[in-house]
Design an enzyme around this catalytic site. Structure first.
Site, PDB file in Angstrom:
ATOM      1  N   ALA A  14       0.793  -1.231   0.000  1.00  0.00           N
ATOM      2  CA  ALA A  14       0.000   0.000   0.000  1.00  0.00           C
ATOM      3  C   ALA A  14       0.824   1.279   0.000  1.00  0.00           C
ATOM      4  O   ALA A  14       0.284   2.363   0.206  1.00  0.00           O
ATOM      5  CB  ALA A  14      -0.949   0.007   1.202  1.00  0.00           C
ATOM      6  N   TYR A 154       4.861 -13.815 -13.775  1.00  0.00           N
ATOM      7  CA  TYR A 154       3.784 -12.927 -13.336  1.00  0.00           C
ATOM      8  C   TYR A 154       2.423 -13.464 -13.785  1.00  0.00           C
ATOM      9  O   TYR A 154       1.456 -13.464 -13.008  1.00  0.00           O
ATOM     10  CB  TYR A 154       4.037 -11.533 -13.913  1.00  0.00           C
ATOM     11  CG  TYR A 154       3.142 -10.444 -13.387  1.00  0.00           C
ATOM     12  CD1 TYR A 154       3.327  -9.922 -12.104  1.00  0.00           C
ATOM     13  CD2 TYR A 154       2.134  -9.897 -14.177  1.00  0.00           C
ATOM     14  CE1 TYR A 154       2.525  -8.900 -11.628  1.00  0.00           C
ATOM     15  CE2 TYR A 154       1.327  -8.876 -13.710  1.00  0.00           C
ATOM     16  CZ  TYR A 154       1.523  -8.384 -12.429  1.00  0.00           C
ATOM     17  OH  TYR A 154       0.725  -7.368 -11.961  1.00  0.00           O
ATOM     18  N   LYS A 158      -0.628 -14.527 -11.300  1.00  0.00           N
ATOM     19  CA  LYS A 158      -1.922 -13.841 -11.349  1.00  0.00           C
ATOM     20  C   LYS A 158      -3.057 -14.783 -11.750  1.00  0.00           C
ATOM     21  O   LYS A 158      -4.205 -14.601 -11.336  1.00  0.00           O
ATOM     22  CB  LYS A 158      -1.835 -12.646 -12.287  1.00  0.00           C
ATOM     23  CG  LYS A 158      -0.910 -11.536 -11.781  1.00  0.00           C
ATOM     24  CD  LYS A 158      -1.321 -11.049 -10.403  1.00  0.00           C
ATOM     25  CE  LYS A 158      -0.517  -9.844  -9.931  1.00  0.00           C
ATOM     26  NZ  LYS A 158      -0.933  -9.388  -8.581  1.00  0.00           N
TER      27      LYS A 158
END
Length: 252
Positions: A14, A154, A158
């Site tokens: 974040a 990746y 995902k």
């Protein structure tokens, strides 16, 4: 809006980009937000931005790839903020390379940070959510889950997020917990800027080319993904679970 008044949300990764935008959005709607990144110092800027707008946030440092560290920091969040109702699995990295050149270390790093971390965080969070018979888990997938040149690691991670999400929905649903994923297309972030640099382009040129391939003829912004995450984390989506929602401007 105040859809998250009385709720505590944990957002990983974040410090910037989609994670920071999501933390800000949840706080604007009333959540107390645990801003989690690799170090508390990295997370502090987002926490300060939330506080400057009158929201409630605390910065936490945690390597979300470390199962025990995650359990410890989630216990700290519950003590500090009074609960855990929403988890946003956003932490992620890229280590792009063509498949035949990809070192095993880059495969391992991306699978661990992008997928194993979501397992770690969801497993820690569900213990609190099951007890209270309520929870919202939203994880960041990607359009790359469908396959993308130079991103075997990746893409696999995902795609794994989508499978994990569907399974969590099945297993945790009886306890009032929903699990969903958001799969962004091209979003203007530091990560996509780094991808542009890797292929010898500027961020601006890379975005222009991506926009030309997108039906809406522009790239997305972190705040647009954050809005979708907030919907899935809210009670407006109380009967939505096990889904992956693509946020990609209509691209196919």
């Amino acid at each position: 809006m105040s859809r998250f008044t009385g709720r505590v949300a944990v957002v990983t990764g974040a410090a910037q980009g989609i994670g920071a935008a999501t933390a800000l959005r949840l706080a604007e709607e009333g959540a107390a937000v645990a801003v989690v990144d690799l170090t508390a110092e990295r997370a502090q800027g987002t926490a300060d931005a939330i506080a400057a707008k009158g929201g409630t946030a605390r910065a936490y440092g945690c390597d979300v790839a470390d199962h025990e560290a995650v359990a410890a920091v989630f216990a700290e969040v519950v003590r500090d903020l009074g609960g855990l109702h929403v988890l946003v699995n956003n932490a992620g990295i890229t280590r792009d390379n063509l498949f035949f050149r990809m070192p095993r270390s880059d495969w391992d790093a991306v699978l661990t940070v992008n997928l194993t971390s979501a397992f770690n965080c969801a497993q820690a969070a569900q213990a609190y959510m099951v007890e209270q018979r309520y929870g919202r888990i939203v994880s960041l997938s990607s359009r790359s889950a469908l396959g993308n040149r130079g991103q075997a690691n990746y893409a696999a991670a995902k795609a794994g997020i989508q499978g994990l999400t569907a399974t969590l929905a099945i297993e945790l649903g009886p306890y009032g917990i929903t699990a969903n994923a958001v799969a962004p297309g091209y979003i203007a972030t530091a990560m996509t800027a780094a991808t542009a640099e890797r292929v010898g382009s500027t961020a601006e040129e890379h975005q222009r080319l991506a926009a030309e391939r997108t039906p809406l003829r522009r790239v997305g912004q972190p705040e647009e993904v954050a809005a979708v995450v907030a919907f899935l984390a809210s009670d407006d989506a109380s009967y939505v679970s096990g889904q992956t929602l693509y946020v990609n401007g209509g691209a196919r």
